[in-house]
Enzyme design. Structure first.
Site, mmCIF file in Angstrom:
data_model
loop_
_atom_site.group_PDB
_atom_site.id
_atom_site.type_symbol
_atom_site.label_atom_id
_atom_site.label_comp_id
_atom_site.label_asym_id
_atom_site.label_seq_id
_atom_site.Cartn_x
_atom_site.Cartn_y
_atom_site.Cartn_z
ATOM 1 N N CYS A 1 0.816 -1.217 0.000
ATOM 2 C CA CYS A 1 0.000 0.000 0.000
ATOM 3 C C CYS A 1 0.847 1.262 0.000
ATOM 4 C CB CYS A 1 -0.948 -0.007 1.195
ATOM 5 S SG CYS A 1 -0.112 -0.113 2.799
ATOM 6 N N HIS B 1 -1.725 1.037 7.330
ATOM 7 C CA HIS B 1 -2.071 1.169 5.915
ATOM 8 C C HIS B 1 -1.735 2.575 5.444
ATOM 9 C CE1 HIS B 1 -4.017 -0.023 2.252
ATOM 10 N NE2 HIS B 1 -5.035 0.803 2.363
ATOM 11 N N ASN C 1 -7.793 4.795 -2.072
ATOM 12 C CA ASN C 1 -7.295 3.539 -1.523
ATOM 13 C C ASN C 1 -6.672 2.728 -2.653
ATOM 14 O OD1 ASN C 1 -6.807 1.445 0.278
ATOM 15 N ND2 ASN C 1 -8.851 1.530 1.168
#
Length: 436
Positions: A71, A357, A378
């Protein structure tokens, strides 16, 4: 000493109290048949949220990290790709995440083995050694580690080093690398010529990475069709040349964190022991500031038209399918009838929170000068949320956002001299050293 065991009498008391609680038995009936998240969700919050923003900078489709922990690389590259869109007129573009993933794995392996050599005089059960052995080559990372990779290796478009099965599903590759590196740690710690042994291990690491991820290109031809379908060929680029053409000066960026523990005083520069990926790169450092500083710097950056890389504890009070975060989205306390309240500092102290994250702020909704909610890119694909873009209510921001990367000129002037001070060192296992 007082008897601390669970006696039969105490268990009988617990059972009787539960049986007498009609509300608890109704909740039991509900939760044994459906997810606790559906039972505890506050529908009023859900129906009050829409994804529209008064400030929005994203002009691109969503990317997907799939079954990997990349991520931070996706977020980093997503936050920097605007210049490619503006200059080329492309409707869809991605940098190669796999390219940086390859070099990150190689560099982390070298960093790990170098550390094992440096600490060879410590017992293998030393807390730092034991911590590092627990996960020698994680998929995760932080902003400064992302910068270190680009400064050394550059970037390439996705077609120059596309995804592979293992880049999108890293578990088996990581299992092999972990095995190889732990064996390597054993060998370099015992070797008379540790550097020579490390070189042989790194040759094997490189081989494994090439098998799983492909071989990184030394150069590539950069060409594309714009929105008008007009063909363009810019010529042959090395990854470093491509980065120089399209990326901003990454040394201008500063990592801000919000760590409200009394042991980490605000307006100080911090680093974490043994945290990094590229040997010889600038150390991972961050400036600890009140959350209001992070909010204001993020808002002003978005208003200037630039996205913002950020790290947070994403699983808390989050609905993945709807793509929303709110500080009270799930009323677990009311559902269970228990107290779960902890401050942000207490959650860090007691292992309840850490950065898990990384994503990108691409919008903010402002009313009468105050932020109401945030738009977040995202990397979980475009089949959820608003085609992969999530909505964060401001109530979530203070408690669960930990880190952002901001240009220096967005900081209050009084904070700039702190960036030149010697950082305070946190232990390797400190939660602020967690990898997104």
């Amino acid at each position: 000493m007082t008897d601390q065991s669970l006696t039969s009498g105490l268990l009988d008391q617990f059972a009787a109290e539960f049986a007498a609680d009609k509300t608890a038995r109704i909740v039991q009936n509900a939760v044994t048949e459906t997810s606790i998240k559906k039972v505890a969700m506050d529908r009023e919050i859900v129906t009050s949220i829409d994804p529209s923003m008064s400030v929005r900078v994203d002009k691109w489709p969503n990317a997907n990290q799939k079954k990997s922990g990349r991520c931070w690389l996706f977020a980093g590259l997503n936050s920097l790709k605007a210049a490619v869109y503006e200059e080329t007129g492309l409707e869809k573009f991605e940098f190669s995440q796999n390219f940086l993933h390859f070099w990150d794995k190689l560099e982390k392996s070298n960093y790990f083995l170098s550390t094992m050599i440096e600490l060879a005089d410590r017992d293998v059960d030393d807390r730092t050694i034991h911590y590092l052995l627990s996960d020698p080559v994680s998929d995760g990372g932080q902003w400064n580690m992302f910068v270190a990779l680009i400064e050394k290796y550059g970037v390439v478009p996705k077609y120059a080093m596309p995804e592979t099965e293992s880049s999108s599903n890293t578990a088996l590759m990581n299992q092999t690398l972990g095995n190889l590196l732990r064996r390597g740690a054993r060998d370099v710690r015992a070797a008379a010529n540790a550097a020579a042994v490390k070189k042989d291990i790194m040759r094997e690491v490189y081989r494994v990475l090439c098998i799983h991820l492909g071989t990184p290109p030394r150069e590539f031809v950069w060409q594309w069709e714009g929105k008008d379908r007009e063909f363009h060929r810019a010529g042959t680029f090395t990854p470093i040349q491509f980065a120089a053409k399209y990326l901003p000066a990454l040394e201008d960026y500063v990592c801000l964190v919000n760590d409200p523990r009394e042991t980490s005083p605000y307006n100080n520069l911090f680093t974490v022991d043994r945290l990094g990926n590229v040997v010889g790169a600038r150390p991972v450092t961050y400036l600890n500031v009140p959350i209001s500083v992070i909010r204001e710097a993020t808002q002003s950056t978005l208003e200037a038209g630039d996205p913002v890389w950020m790290g947070c504890d994403t699983s808390k009070q989050c609905d993945r399918d709807l793509g929303i975060w709110d500080g009270k989205l799930f009323d677990y306390e009311g559902t269970y009838g228990i107290d779960l309240e902890m401050t942000k500092a207490e959650e860090l102290q007691y292992g309840q929170a850490q950065m898990t994250h990384a994503m990108v702020f691409t919008g903010v909704d402002i009313l009468d000068g105050a932020t109401r909610r945030w738009r977040v890119e995202n990397s979980w694909g475009d089949q959820i949320a608003d085609k992969g873009f999530f909505t964060m209510n401001d109530s979530w921001f203070d408690q669960h956002v930990f880190e952002v990367a901001i240009r220096r000129d967005r900081l209050p002037e009084e904070l700039l001299p702190i960036l030149e001070t010697e950082p305070l060192v946190l232990p390797a296992w400190d939660p602020m050293g967690s990898l997104a």
